[in-house]
Design a protein around this motif. Structure first.
Motif, PDB file in Angstrom:
ATOM      1  N   SER A  41       0.835  -1.205   0.000  1.00 26.42           N
ATOM      2  CA  SER A  41       0.000   0.000   0.000  1.00 26.42           C
ATOM      3  C   SER A  41       0.869   1.254   0.000  1.00 26.42           C
ATOM      4  CB  SER A  41      -0.914   0.003   1.229  1.00 26.42           C
ATOM      5  OG  SER A  41      -0.159   0.142   2.409  1.00 26.42           O
ATOM      6  N   THR A  42       0.410   2.276  -0.714  1.00 24.03           N
ATOM      7  CA  THR A  42       1.155   3.532  -0.784  1.00 24.03           C
ATOM      8  C   THR A  42       1.182   4.230   0.573  1.00 24.03           C
ATOM      9  OG1 THR A  42       0.479   3.777  -3.086  1.00 24.03           O
ATOM     10  CG2 THR A  42       1.345   5.740  -1.983  1.00 24.03           C
ATOM     11  N   ARG A  43       0.061   4.172   1.283  1.00 28.96           N
ATOM     12  CA  ARG A  43      -0.047   4.813   2.591  1.00 28.96           C
ATOM     13  C   ARG A  43      -0.556   3.806   3.611  1.00 28.96           C
ATOM     14  NH1 ARG A  43      -1.702   7.962  -1.426  1.00 28.96           N
ATOM     15  NH2 ARG A  43      -0.700   9.983  -1.750  1.00 28.96           N
TER      16      ARG A  43
ATOM     17  N   ASN B 185      -0.741  -4.774   4.305  1.00 30.67           N
ATOM     18  CA  ASN B 185       0.675  -5.087   4.062  1.00 30.67           C
ATOM     19  C   ASN B 185       1.115  -6.373   4.748  1.00 30.67           C
ATOM     20  OD1 ASN B 185       1.402  -2.795   2.413  1.00 30.67           O
ATOM     21  ND2 ASN B 185       1.199  -1.542   4.242  1.00 30.67           N
TER      22      ASN B 185
ATOM     23  N   THR C  39       7.492  -2.330  -4.403  1.00 30.56           N
ATOM     24  CA  THR C  39       7.147  -0.948  -4.704  1.00 30.56           C
ATOM     25  C   THR C  39       7.463  -0.074  -3.491  1.00 30.56           C
ATOM     26  OG1 THR C  39       4.873  -1.335  -3.954  1.00 30.56           O
ATOM     27  CG2 THR C  39       5.331  -1.586  -6.313  1.00 30.56           C
ATOM     28  N   ASP C  40       7.632   1.209  -3.737  1.00 30.44           N
ATOM     29  CA  ASP C  40       7.902   2.155  -2.656  1.00 30.44           C
ATOM     30  C   ASP C  40       6.627   2.324  -1.834  1.00 30.44           C
ATOM     31  OD1 ASP C  40       8.954   4.045  -1.009  1.00 30.44           O
ATOM     32  OD2 ASP C  40       8.923   5.675  -2.482  1.00 30.44           O
ATOM     33  N   SER C  41       6.562   1.629  -0.715  1.00 24.12           N
ATOM     34  CA  SER C  41       5.308   1.574   0.033  1.00 24.12           C
ATOM     35  C   SER C  41       5.582   1.301   1.505  1.00 24.12           C
ATOM     36  CB  SER C  41       4.417   0.461  -0.533  1.00 24.12           C
ATOM     37  OG  SER C  41       5.082  -0.792  -0.446  1.00 24.12           O
ATOM     38  N   ARG C  42       4.494   1.253   2.279  1.00 25.21           N
ATOM     39  CA  ARG C  42       4.593   0.904   3.687  1.00 25.21           C
ATOM     40  C   ARG C  42       5.018  -0.550   3.878  1.00 25.21           C
ATOM     41  NH1 ARG C  42       2.338   4.539   7.335  1.00 25.21           N
ATOM     42  NH2 ARG C  42       2.416   6.607   6.382  1.00 25.21           N
TER      43      ARG C  42
ATOM     44  N   ASN D 230       5.769   3.910  -6.264  1.00 23.75           N
ATOM     45  CA  ASN D 230       4.567   3.393  -5.616  1.00 23.75           C
ATOM     46  C   ASN D 230       3.428   3.194  -6.615  1.00 23.75           C
ATOM     47  OD1 ASN D 230       3.282   5.939  -6.020  1.00 23.75           O
ATOM     48  ND2 ASN D 230       4.158   6.711  -4.131  1.00 23.75           N
TER      49      ASN D 230
ATOM     50  N   GLU E 163      -6.570  -1.286  -1.746  1.00 23.17           N
ATOM     51  CA  GLU E 163      -6.016  -0.411  -0.701  1.00 23.17           C
ATOM     52  C   GLU E 163      -7.030   0.637  -0.265  1.00 23.17           C
ATOM     53  OE1 GLU E 163      -2.633   3.100  -0.157  1.00 23.17           O
ATOM     54  OE2 GLU E 163      -2.475   1.684  -1.836  1.00 23.17           O
TER      55      GLU E 163
END
Length: 297
Positions: free
Chosen positions: A83-85, A92, A118-121, A139, A248
């Motif tokens: 998830s991005t956020r 996650n 990916t750039d994520s949590r 992300n 998400e």
């Protein structure tokens, strides 16, 4: 029982939390609807590509192209899409659990495994488990804007053609409906496995009434599959990212709705406590007045 001032402070804090979570729920709902519309539009394109791919992989004379053939490099690559956020429940954790399964399977069958993310949590969750990705891509939001998708596509195809990997998988949260999402592994390469997955879903979409030999191709089939393979792989990766984004925002929407309901319940409870404390204070004051009046008499 807490004092009236402390109860009022807690109620104001709960009301502030309720406002924030309600706003976040509305934002996630709006983004969910946007991505859902994009997914509906992309689904028809994905189905059309799947039908074309099915015709290619089921031709009577097999097409001799590297993406259609299995190799024995004994190395796999997995892309984990987180998830991005945050504030989206156990999203996650589910992804990291399945990545952990891939790692254990690789150890059990003595295979090499390259992990991308990916750039994520998800990165912090993987770091806690001692997993360090080989490379981190942009992300979900940036990839759906076209930043990073092409790089992922070219990397997996080039490594597969070069014989460096024999499978490329994506671990993501697949969206089935508003009430059903599940973490899944989508095999992108080799291409026949991807086509088989796409054409044998809950609603079969393979073409029954035509065959590959019914078409006249110019240029020849080898050149067609060279360009078409990249289009199918890119579209499938993008569709996985779209499913992950949908899941998400839906998970965050549900989490924020639950948080809003909890805050409202807390406000009601604190309001009742405030009323009881206030009534007790008023009763005490009246008793003091009555007692003082009686003493004067």
């Amino acid at each position: 029982m807490a004092g009236i001032r402390q109860i009022l402070q807690r109620r104001r804090a709960a009301d502030s939390i309720r406002r924030i979570t309600r706003t976040m729920e509305m934002v996630s709902t709006a983004k969910y609807k946007t991505y859902h519309h994009r997914r509906d539009v992309a689904a028809e394109y994905e189905d059309a590509l799947s039908q074309i791919g099915y015709l290619l992989v089921t031709s009577q004379e097999p097409i001799n192209h590297p993406v259609l053939k299995a190799n024995k490099s004994n190395r796999s690559a997995v892309l984990a899409v987180g998830s991005t956020r945050g504030l989206c429940g156990a999203y996650n954790n589910h992804i990291s659990h399945l990545v952990d399964v891939h790692i254990k399977n690789a150890v059990q069958f003595k295979r090499e495994l390259d992990i991308y993310a990916t750039d994520s949590r998800l990165l912090s969750t993987l770091a806690y488990r001692g997993i360090k990705p080989e490379k981190v891509y942009p992300n979900i939001d940036k990839c759906l804007e076209g930043i990073g998708i092409d790089e992922i596509t070219d990397t997996c195809i080039n490594r597969y053609i070069a014989g460096e990997i024999d499978t490329f998988d994506i671990v993501y949260m697949q969206y089935f409906s508003a009430s059903s999402q599940s973490v899944q592994t989508m095999t992108i390469l080799p291409l026949p496995e991807l086509i088989d997955n796409l054409t044998t879903r809950s609603v079969p979409i393979w073409p029954y009434d035509v065959s590959f030999e019914d078409f006249y191709l110019s240029p020849d089939a080898y050149e067609v599959i060279k360009g078409l393979a990249r289009i199918i792989v890119r579209a499938s990766i993008e569709f996985c990212f779209m499913d992950a984004a949908l899941s998400e925002h839906l998970a965050r929407m549900v989490a924020m709705r639950s948080a809003t309901d909890n805050a409202e319940n807390m406000i009601k409870q604190l309001t009742n406590e405030y009323n009881v404390a206030r009534q007790s204070q008023i009763t005490g004051d009246l008793l003091d007045i009555v007692g003082g009046t009686g003493a004067l008499q």
